[in-house]
Scaffold this motif. Structure first.
Motif, PDB file in Angstrom:
ATOM      1  N   LEU A 131      36.594  31.502  45.362  1.00 34.33           N
ATOM      2  CA  LEU A 131      36.997  32.879  45.651  1.00 34.33           C
ATOM      3  C   LEU A 131      36.310  33.324  46.930  1.00 34.33           C
ATOM      4  O   LEU A 131      35.077  33.252  47.028  1.00 34.33           O
ATOM      5  CB  LEU A 131      36.597  33.820  44.508  1.00 34.33           C
ATOM      6  CG  LEU A 131      37.339  33.674  43.194  1.00 34.33           C
ATOM      7  CD1 LEU A 131      36.701  34.559  42.133  1.00 34.33           C
ATOM      8  CD2 LEU A 131      38.804  34.043  43.359  1.00 34.33           C
ATOM      9  N   ARG A 132      37.058  33.787  47.892  1.00 32.34           N
ATOM     10  CA  ARG A 132      36.467  34.294  49.126  1.00 32.34           C
ATOM     11  C   ARG A 132      35.980  35.728  48.911  1.00 32.34           C
ATOM     12  O   ARG A 132      36.628  36.513  48.239  1.00 32.34           O
ATOM     13  CB  ARG A 132      37.482  34.253  50.265  1.00 32.34           C
ATOM     14  CG  ARG A 132      37.872  32.841  50.692  1.00 32.34           C
ATOM     15  CD  ARG A 132      38.891  32.870  51.814  1.00 32.34           C
ATOM     16  NE  ARG A 132      39.217  31.529  52.281  1.00 32.34           N
ATOM     17  CZ  ARG A 132      40.127  30.753  51.711  1.00 32.34           C
ATOM     18  NH1 ARG A 132      40.797  31.184  50.652  1.00 32.34           N
ATOM     19  NH2 ARG A 132      40.364  29.546  52.189  1.00 32.34           N
ATOM     20  N   GLY A 133      34.868  36.043  49.502  1.00 30.37           N
ATOM     21  CA  GLY A 133      34.363  37.408  49.425  1.00 30.37           C
ATOM     22  C   GLY A 133      33.309  37.579  48.353  1.00 30.37           C
ATOM     23  O   GLY A 133      33.203  36.783  47.415  1.00 30.37           O
ATOM     24  N   GLU A 134      32.523  38.638  48.481  1.00 34.53           N
ATOM     25  CA  GLU A 134      31.447  38.926  47.537  1.00 34.53           C
ATOM     26  C   GLU A 134      31.988  39.500  46.239  1.00 34.53           C
ATOM     27  O   GLU A 134      33.010  40.189  46.225  1.00 34.53           O
ATOM     28  CB  GLU A 134      30.461  39.915  48.158  1.00 34.53           C
ATOM     29  CG  GLU A 134      29.645  39.344  49.307  1.00 34.53           C
ATOM     30  CD  GLU A 134      28.671  38.275  48.825  1.00 34.53           C
ATOM     31  OE1 GLU A 134      28.106  38.454  47.728  1.00 34.53           O
ATOM     32  OE2 GLU A 134      28.498  37.281  49.546  1.00 34.53           O
ATOM     33  N   LEU A 135      31.281  39.221  45.165  1.00 38.48           N
ATOM     34  CA  LEU A 135      31.587  39.799  43.868  1.00 38.48           C
ATOM     35  C   LEU A 135      30.462  40.759  43.491  1.00 38.48           C
ATOM     36  O   LEU A 135      29.281  40.470  43.719  1.00 38.48           O
ATOM     37  CB  LEU A 135      31.702  38.708  42.796  1.00 38.48           C
ATOM     38  CG  LEU A 135      32.860  37.731  42.928  1.00 38.48           C
ATOM     39  CD1 LEU A 135      32.687  36.578  41.937  1.00 38.48           C
ATOM     40  CD2 LEU A 135      34.191  38.436  42.685  1.00 38.48           C
ATOM     41  N   ASN A 198      40.353  33.716  30.366  1.00 33.41           N
ATOM     42  CA  ASN A 198      40.906  35.060  30.520  1.00 33.41           C
ATOM     43  C   ASN A 198      39.797  36.103  30.640  1.00 33.41           C
ATOM     44  O   ASN A 198      39.950  37.105  31.352  1.00 33.41           O
ATOM     45  CB  ASN A 198      41.820  35.387  29.331  1.00 33.41           C
ATOM     46  CG  ASN A 198      43.088  34.551  29.335  1.00 33.41           C
ATOM     47  OD1 ASN A 198      43.503  34.046  30.370  1.00 33.41           O
ATOM     48  ND2 ASN A 198      43.697  34.377  28.172  1.00 33.41           N
ATOM     49  N   MET A 199      38.681  35.881  29.952  1.00 33.76           N
ATOM     50  CA  MET A 199      37.522  36.756  30.124  1.00 33.76           C
ATOM     51  C   MET A 199      37.045  36.698  31.574  1.00 33.76           C
ATOM     52  O   MET A 199      36.775  37.735  32.197  1.00 33.76           O
ATOM     53  CB  MET A 199      36.392  36.326  29.184  1.00 33.76           C
ATOM     54  CG  MET A 199      36.671  36.547  27.718  1.00 33.76           C
ATOM     55  SD  MET A 199      35.423  35.784  26.640  1.00 33.76           S
ATOM     56  CE  MET A 199      34.042  36.883  26.906  1.00 33.76           C
ATOM     57  N   VAL A 200      36.940  35.486  32.110  1.00 33.31           N
ATOM     58  CA  VAL A 200      36.477  35.316  33.489  1.00 33.31           C
ATOM     59  C   VAL A 200      37.436  35.981  34.466  1.00 33.31           C
ATOM     60  O   VAL A 200      37.012  36.692  35.393  1.00 33.31           O
ATOM     61  CB  VAL A 200      36.306  33.823  33.821  1.00 33.31           C
ATOM     62  CG1 VAL A 200      36.054  33.631  35.322  1.00 33.31           C
ATOM     63  CG2 VAL A 200      35.172  33.221  33.010  1.00 33.31           C
ATOM     64  N   GLY A 201      38.732  35.776  34.279  1.00 32.35           N
ATOM     65  CA  GLY A 201      39.709  36.401  35.161  1.00 32.35           C
ATOM     66  C   GLY A 201      39.603  37.912  35.162  1.00 32.35           C
ATOM     67  O   GLY A 201      39.746  38.561  36.210  1.00 32.35           O
ATOM     68  N   THR A 202      39.330  38.486  33.998  1.00 31.20           N
ATOM     69  CA  THR A 202      39.175  39.934  33.882  1.00 31.20           C
ATOM     70  C   THR A 202      37.873  40.395  34.532  1.00 31.20           C
ATOM     71  O   THR A 202      37.848  41.410  35.254  1.00 31.20           O
ATOM     72  CB  THR A 202      39.197  40.346  32.396  1.00 31.20           C
ATOM     73  OG1 THR A 202      40.420  39.891  31.803  1.00 31.20           O
ATOM     74  CG2 THR A 202      39.100  41.852  32.245  1.00 31.20           C
ATOM     75  N   LEU A 203      36.796  39.667  34.312  1.00 28.44           N
ATOM     76  CA  LEU A 203      35.515  40.025  34.922  1.00 28.44           C
ATOM     77  C   LEU A 203      35.569  39.908  36.444  1.00 28.44           C
ATOM     78  O   LEU A 203      34.948  40.703  37.158  1.00 28.44           O
ATOM     79  CB  LEU A 203      34.409  39.133  34.363  1.00 28.44           C
ATOM     80  CG  LEU A 203      34.046  39.356  32.895  1.00 28.44           C
ATOM     81  CD1 LEU A 203      33.058  38.288  32.421  1.00 28.44           C
ATOM     82  CD2 LEU A 203      33.470  40.751  32.680  1.00 28.44           C
ATOM     83  N   VAL A 204      36.309  38.934  36.946  1.00 30.88           N
ATOM     84  CA  VAL A 204      36.458  38.787  38.394  1.00 30.88           C
ATOM     85  C   VAL A 204      37.158  40.009  38.984  1.00 30.88           C
ATOM     86  O   VAL A 204      36.777  40.502  40.061  1.00 30.88           O
ATOM     87  CB  VAL A 204      37.211  37.488  38.731  1.00 30.88           C
ATOM     88  CG1 VAL A 204      37.750  37.514  40.172  1.00 30.88           C
ATOM     89  CG2 VAL A 204      36.289  36.286  38.557  1.00 30.88           C
ATOM     90  N   GLU A 205      38.152  40.542  38.294  1.00 33.74           N
ATOM     91  CA  GLU A 205      38.816  41.759  38.775  1.00 33.74           C
ATOM     92  C   GLU A 205      37.827  42.911  38.880  1.00 33.74           C
ATOM     93  O   GLU A 205      37.884  43.724  39.812  1.00 33.74           O
ATOM     94  CB  GLU A 205      39.979  42.130  37.859  1.00 33.74           C
ATOM     95  CG  GLU A 205      41.168  41.207  37.978  1.00 33.74           C
ATOM     96  CD  GLU A 205      42.387  41.739  37.235  1.00 33.74           C
ATOM     97  OE1 GLU A 205      42.263  42.765  36.529  1.00 33.74           O
ATOM     98  OE2 GLU A 205      43.470  41.131  37.366  1.00 33.74           O
ATOM     99  N   VAL A 206      36.902  42.980  37.929  1.00 32.49           N
ATOM    100  CA  VAL A 206      35.855  44.001  37.995  1.00 32.49           C
ATOM    101  C   VAL A 206      34.969  43.749  39.210  1.00 32.49           C
ATOM    102  O   VAL A 206      34.643  44.663  39.977  1.00 32.49           O
ATOM    103  CB  VAL A 206      35.010  44.011  36.704  1.00 32.49           C
ATOM    104  CG1 VAL A 206      33.820  44.958  36.844  1.00 32.49           C
ATOM    105  CG2 VAL A 206      35.867  44.410  35.504  1.00 32.49           C
ATOM    106  N   ARG A 211      39.214  46.632  38.991  1.00 33.65           N
ATOM    107  CA  ARG A 211      39.178  47.140  37.618  1.00 33.65           C
ATOM    108  C   ARG A 211      37.766  47.692  37.395  1.00 33.65           C
ATOM    109  O   ARG A 211      36.785  47.117  37.868  1.00 33.65           O
ATOM    110  CB  ARG A 211      39.455  45.987  36.641  1.00 33.65           C
ATOM    111  CG  ARG A 211      39.437  46.375  35.176  1.00 33.65           C
ATOM    112  CD  ARG A 211      39.487  45.129  34.303  1.00 33.65           C
ATOM    113  NE  ARG A 211      40.700  44.350  34.503  1.00 33.65           N
ATOM    114  CZ  ARG A 211      41.799  44.501  33.774  1.00 33.65           C
ATOM    115  NH1 ARG A 211      41.841  45.395  32.811  1.00 33.65           N
ATOM    116  NH2 ARG A 211      42.850  43.742  34.017  1.00 33.65           N
ATOM    117  N   VAL A 212      37.673  48.812  36.672  1.00 35.71           N
ATOM    118  CA  VAL A 212      36.347  49.391  36.431  1.00 35.71           C
ATOM    119  C   VAL A 212      35.762  48.791  35.156  1.00 35.71           C
ATOM    120  O   VAL A 212      36.483  48.445  34.214  1.00 35.71           O
ATOM    121  CB  VAL A 212      36.407  50.925  36.316  1.00 35.71           C
ATOM    122  CG1 VAL A 212      36.873  51.525  37.635  1.00 35.71           C
ATOM    123  CG2 VAL A 212      37.311  51.368  35.176  1.00 35.71           C
TER     124      VAL A 212
END
Length: 244
Positions: A131-135, A198-206, A211-212
């Motif tokens: 994934l490019r960019g900071e999380l 799916n948990m990881v995909g959701t956490l990545v959106e945060v 996503r908040v």
């Protein structure tokens, strides 16, 4: 009759998952073929669970029964001489006849690895999601807290999941970063199909600000898969350990 327990490590890149299936070569298939060669008898392995195509394992547990009296060491060293380079037996032990690796398990630890770097890494491409960019790891950690505990995880269940109930217990989620690698360790009593990815995909959106963190309770309450994040790629997931 001996009941032999194996702890197996494998690179899942070239396999259609752990469990036997007609549409591709699986880790279980390769293991059973090697055991049949070693013991000169048909062997059926019983695993502690399933891993999907492309998912790796450091601690898959499996058992089989045999009347053969060969030394215990042959089930590790001898078997490893017959296995391809991407599968190996780490440990072998003789266990009680009633031990079953799936039903006796009390929990599992999965690790998901993300390569958060500006440029792709050829050396990590098979074992991490690039994934490019900071999380925002602090935001991800806040969101993860809402996933810990016993919940209905229907919103994070993958298609084709045959589980009778979608209630599962997550004991802990740890998110750490070292260099460009972010690891997400998820411990729990058991997991639904694609649940960790799916948990990881959701956490990545945060972590990406899409996503908040406080939206997770409502997501779980709604129980709709479409409300969660995308399924993270299989290559980043590894079954680290099964607890007994």
């Amino acid at each position: 009759m001996r009941n032999i327990k194996l702890v197996i490590e494998y690179d899942g890149t070239n396999y259609a998952g752990w469990q036997l299936q007609p549409n591709g070569v699986t880790v279980q298939q390769v293991m059973e073929e090697a055991l049949t060669t070693l013991l000169h008898e048909p062997v059926r392995l019983h695993g502690s669970g399933r891993t999907d195509a492309g998912v790796h394992a450091r601690g898959m547990v499996a058992c089989f029964t045999t009347y053969r009296t060969i030394p215990l060491r042959a089930f590790s060293d001898g078997l490893n001489s017959l296995l391809p380079p991407d599968i190996a037996v780490r440990e072998s032990a003789e266990v009680t006849p009633d031990f079953h690796p799936r039903y006796a398990a009390t929990g599992k630890l999965y690790r998901y690895t993300i390569h958060a770097g500006r440029r792709r890494s050829p050396l990590s491409r098979l074992y991490a999601w690039h994934l490019r960019g900071e999380l925002d790891l602090d935001a991800m950690r806040r969101a993860a807290l809402f996933m810990v505990g016993e919940h209905d995880f229907a919103a994070l269940r993958g298609a084709g999941c045959a589980a009778k109930t979608t209630v599962r217990r997550v004991d802990g989620i740890a998110i750490e970063k070292q260099g460009e690698l972010v690891t997400i360790d998820v411990r729990g009593s058991g997991f639904l199909r694609h649940m960790v990815r799916n948990m990881v995909g959701t956490l990545v959106e945060v972590g990406q600000g899409r996503r908040v963190a406080d939206s997770i309770p409502a997501l779980l309450a709604a129980g709709e898969r479409g409300g969660a994040g995308a399924t993270a790629p299989a290559c980043g997931l590894c079954l680290v350990e099964v607890y007994y």
